[in-house]
Design an enzyme around this catalytic site. Structure first.
Site, PDB file in Angstrom:
ATOM      1  N   THR A   1       0.861  -1.181   0.000  1.00 31.80           N
ATOM      2  CA  THR A   1       0.000   0.000   0.000  1.00 31.80           C
ATOM      3  C   THR A   1       0.903   1.238   0.000  1.00 31.80           C
ATOM      4  O   THR A   1       2.112   1.149   0.259  1.00 31.80           O
ATOM      5  CB  THR A   1      -0.920   0.042   1.240  1.00 31.80           C
ATOM      6  OG1 THR A   1      -0.098   0.161   2.409  1.00 31.80           O
ATOM      7  CG2 THR A   1      -1.791  -1.197   1.342  1.00 31.80           C
TER       8      THR A   1
ATOM      9  N   HIS B   1      -4.704  -6.522 -10.377  1.00 33.64           N
ATOM     10  CA  HIS B   1      -5.188  -7.236  -9.183  1.00 33.64           C
ATOM     11  C   HIS B   1      -5.824  -8.579  -9.541  1.00 33.64           C
ATOM     12  O   HIS B   1      -5.822  -9.491  -8.729  1.00 33.64           O
ATOM     13  CB  HIS B   1      -6.137  -6.359  -8.343  1.00 33.64           C
ATOM     14  CG  HIS B   1      -7.377  -5.934  -9.019  1.00 33.64           C
ATOM     15  ND1 HIS B   1      -7.471  -4.819  -9.803  1.00 33.64           N
ATOM     16  CD2 HIS B   1      -8.622  -6.480  -9.013  1.00 33.64           C
ATOM     17  CE1 HIS B   1      -8.703  -4.697 -10.242  1.00 33.64           C
ATOM     18  NE2 HIS B   1      -9.419  -5.690  -9.790  1.00 33.64           N
TER      19      HIS B   1
ATOM     20  N   ASP C   1      -2.414  -4.115   8.796  1.00 31.20           N
ATOM     21  CA  ASP C   1      -2.671  -3.040   9.763  1.00 31.20           C
ATOM     22  C   ASP C   1      -4.168  -2.906  10.062  1.00 31.20           C
ATOM     23  O   ASP C   1      -5.010  -3.533   9.402  1.00 31.20           O
ATOM     24  CB  ASP C   1      -2.046  -1.703   9.304  1.00 31.20           C
ATOM     25  CG  ASP C   1      -2.701  -1.106   8.068  1.00 31.20           C
ATOM     26  OD1 ASP C   1      -3.809  -1.527   7.687  1.00 31.20           O
ATOM     27  OD2 ASP C   1      -2.088  -0.197   7.466  1.00 31.20           O
ATOM     28  N   ALA C   2      -4.490  -2.106  11.070  1.00 30.53           N
ATOM     29  CA  ALA C   2      -5.879  -1.988  11.519  1.00 30.53           C
ATOM     30  C   ALA C   2      -6.774  -1.457  10.400  1.00 30.53           C
ATOM     31  O   ALA C   2      -7.916  -1.908  10.229  1.00 30.53           O
ATOM     32  CB  ALA C   2      -5.940  -1.057  12.734  1.00 30.53           C
ATOM     33  N   ASN C   3      -6.238  -0.528   9.620  1.00 29.64           N
ATOM     34  CA  ASN C   3      -7.041   0.082   8.559  1.00 29.64           C
ATOM     35  C   ASN C   3      -7.381  -0.924   7.466  1.00 29.64           C
ATOM     36  O   ASN C   3      -8.542  -1.034   7.027  1.00 29.64           O
ATOM     37  CB  ASN C   3      -6.254   1.270   7.981  1.00 29.64           C
ATOM     38  CG  ASN C   3      -7.068   2.081   7.007  1.00 29.64           C
ATOM     39  OD1 ASN C   3      -8.237   2.375   7.267  1.00 29.64           O
ATOM     40  ND2 ASN C   3      -6.468   2.453   5.899  1.00 29.64           N
ATOM     41  N   THR C   4      -6.395  -1.699   7.044  1.00 32.37           N
ATOM     42  CA  THR C   4      -6.648  -2.673   5.966  1.00 32.37           C
ATOM     43  C   THR C   4      -7.506  -3.824   6.483  1.00 32.37           C
ATOM     44  O   THR C   4      -8.340  -4.356   5.742  1.00 32.37           O
ATOM     45  CB  THR C   4      -5.306  -3.160   5.367  1.00 32.37           C
ATOM     46  OG1 THR C   4      -4.554  -2.008   4.965  1.00 32.37           O
ATOM     47  CG2 THR C   4      -5.524  -4.058   4.172  1.00 32.37           C
TER      48      THR C   4
ATOM     49  N   ASN D   1      -0.872  -1.131  17.252  1.00 35.14           N
ATOM     50  CA  ASN D   1      -0.664  -0.724  18.645  1.00 35.14           C
ATOM     51  C   ASN D   1      -1.663  -1.454  19.551  1.00 35.14           C
ATOM     52  O   ASN D   1      -2.785  -1.761  19.139  1.00 35.14           O
ATOM     53  CB  ASN D   1      -0.843   0.796  18.733  1.00 35.14           C
ATOM     54  CG  ASN D   1      -0.779   1.301  20.161  1.00 35.14           C
ATOM     55  OD1 ASN D   1      -1.807   1.391  20.819  1.00 35.14           O
ATOM     56  ND2 ASN D   1       0.391   1.599  20.634  1.00 35.14           N
TER      57      ASN D   1
ATOM     58  N   CYS E   1       6.601   1.999  19.628  1.00 36.43           N
ATOM     59  CA  CYS E   1       6.287   3.294  20.249  1.00 36.43           C
ATOM     60  C   CYS E   1       6.549   3.277  21.759  1.00 36.43           C
ATOM     61  O   CYS E   1       6.296   4.268  22.444  1.00 36.43           O
ATOM     62  CB  CYS E   1       4.831   3.647  19.981  1.00 36.43           C
ATOM     63  SG  CYS E   1       3.707   2.355  20.469  1.00 36.43           S
TER      64      CYS E   1
HETATM   65  C1  PCO Z   1       3.359   0.684  17.585  1.00 31.96           C
HETATM   66  N1  PCO Z   1       2.871  -0.109  16.572  1.00 31.96           N
HETATM   67  C2  PCO Z   1       3.516  -1.221  16.311  1.00 31.96           C
HETATM   68  C3  PCO Z   1       2.960  -2.211  15.321  1.00 31.96           C
HETATM   69  C4  PCO Z   1       3.270  -3.604  15.631  1.00 31.96           C
HETATM   70  N2  PCO Z   1       4.614  -3.786  16.047  1.00 31.96           N
HETATM   71  C5  PCO Z   1       5.334  -4.849  15.690  1.00 31.96           C
HETATM   72  C6  PCO Z   1       6.741  -4.950  16.278  1.00 31.96           C
HETATM   73  C7  PCO Z   1       7.834  -4.730  15.238  1.00 31.96           C
HETATM   74  C8  PCO Z   1       9.214  -4.824  15.893  1.00 31.96           C
HETATM   75  O1  PCO Z   1       9.408  -6.036  16.514  1.00 31.96           O
HETATM   76  C9  PCO Z   1       7.744  -3.350  14.619  1.00 31.96           C
HETATM   77  C10 PCO Z   1       7.751  -5.779  14.152  1.00 31.96           C
HETATM   78  O2  PCO Z   1       6.895  -4.052  17.326  1.00 31.96           O
HETATM   79  O3  PCO Z   1       4.889  -5.683  14.978  1.00 31.96           O
HETATM   80  O4  PCO Z   1       4.551  -1.443  16.889  1.00 31.96           O
HETATM   81  C11 PCO Z   1       2.984   1.822  17.978  1.00 31.96           C
HETATM   82  S1  PCO Z   1       1.772   2.720  17.222  1.00 31.96           S
END
Ligand code: PCO
Length: 187
Positions: free
Chosen positions: A39, A76, A92-95, A128, A161
């Site tokens: 994306t 596609h 991800d949450a959006n997809t 997250n 994060c």
């Molecule tokens: C964090 N969001 C995320 C998404 C999911 N995180 C992960 C792991 C990774 C490192 O090991 C990035 C693969 O932390 O899948 O972290 C804050 S919005």
């Protein structure tokens, strides 16, 4: 030969794309062909120079530049015909929300929408912890499971994060082993 399509979305876990490709190629050697569909937001999280030249990365621009007139390829649809297996890592949450609602507004979600039910589609969510814990996540994942899609659950760890909890993408080796088990079941 297995044709494997990888999808990447706008989660920071897309940083694992080069490792996922390397580990798949190491495991399956020259028995696997890989293509990647990303994306727009996924493109923030990897460098093209980290992707082997043998692996095409396809974007929304490719979809639109290929089609000019009747008879031209529809990317596609062609990707769905080409691929034996589709792994979306990370989802991800959006997809996730788009797929659960049938929305198809980019190359990746159009490919999912046109994906033949019954062909293996493996989803590796990542988001997250606060997003993951929202009640809509479980509802949407359950819906996708009811269509026969495979879900590899998130794991708990310190997220990028700084928050600690569920929401991280499963380990790359878990994905590779899962792909192996699907291939073994559908030789
Ligand atoms: C964090 N969001 C995320 C998404 C999911 N995180 C992960 C792991 C990774 C490192 O090991 C990035 C693969 O932390 O899948 O972290 C804050 S919005």
């Amino acid at each position: 030969m297995v044709n494997l399509l990888i999808g990447c979305t706008g989660s920071v876990a897309t940083i694992k794309l080069p490792l996922l490709i390397t580990n798949l190629q190491e495991k399956f050697k020259d028995h696997i062909q890989i293509k990647v569909v990303v994306t727009e937001k996924a493109q923030h999280f990897y460098k093209n120079s980290d992707i082997p030249e043998s692996v095409p990365i396809l974007t929304d621009e490719d979809e639109w530049s290929m089609w000019k007139d009747r008879g031209d390829p529809v990317l596609h649809i062609d990707l769905g015909k080409w691929a034996d297996l589709f792994v979306i890592a990370p989802l991800d949450a959006n997809t996730l929300a788009k797929i659960a609602n049938g929305i198809c507004d980019n190359l990746l979600t159009c490919t999912v929408r046109a994906w033949e039910i019954g062909k293996p589609l493996i989803l590796c969510p990542a988001m997250n912890t606060k997003m993951y814990n929202h009640p809509i996540t479980e509802k949407q994942l359950d819906l996708l499971k009811s269509w026969g899609y495979h879900i590899i659950p998130v794991i708990e760890k310190m997220l990028i994060c700084g928050d600690k909890g569920a929401g991280a993408m499963t380990e790359v080796d878990t994905i590779v082993n899962y792909v192996q088990s699907i291939i073994n079941k559908n030789p």
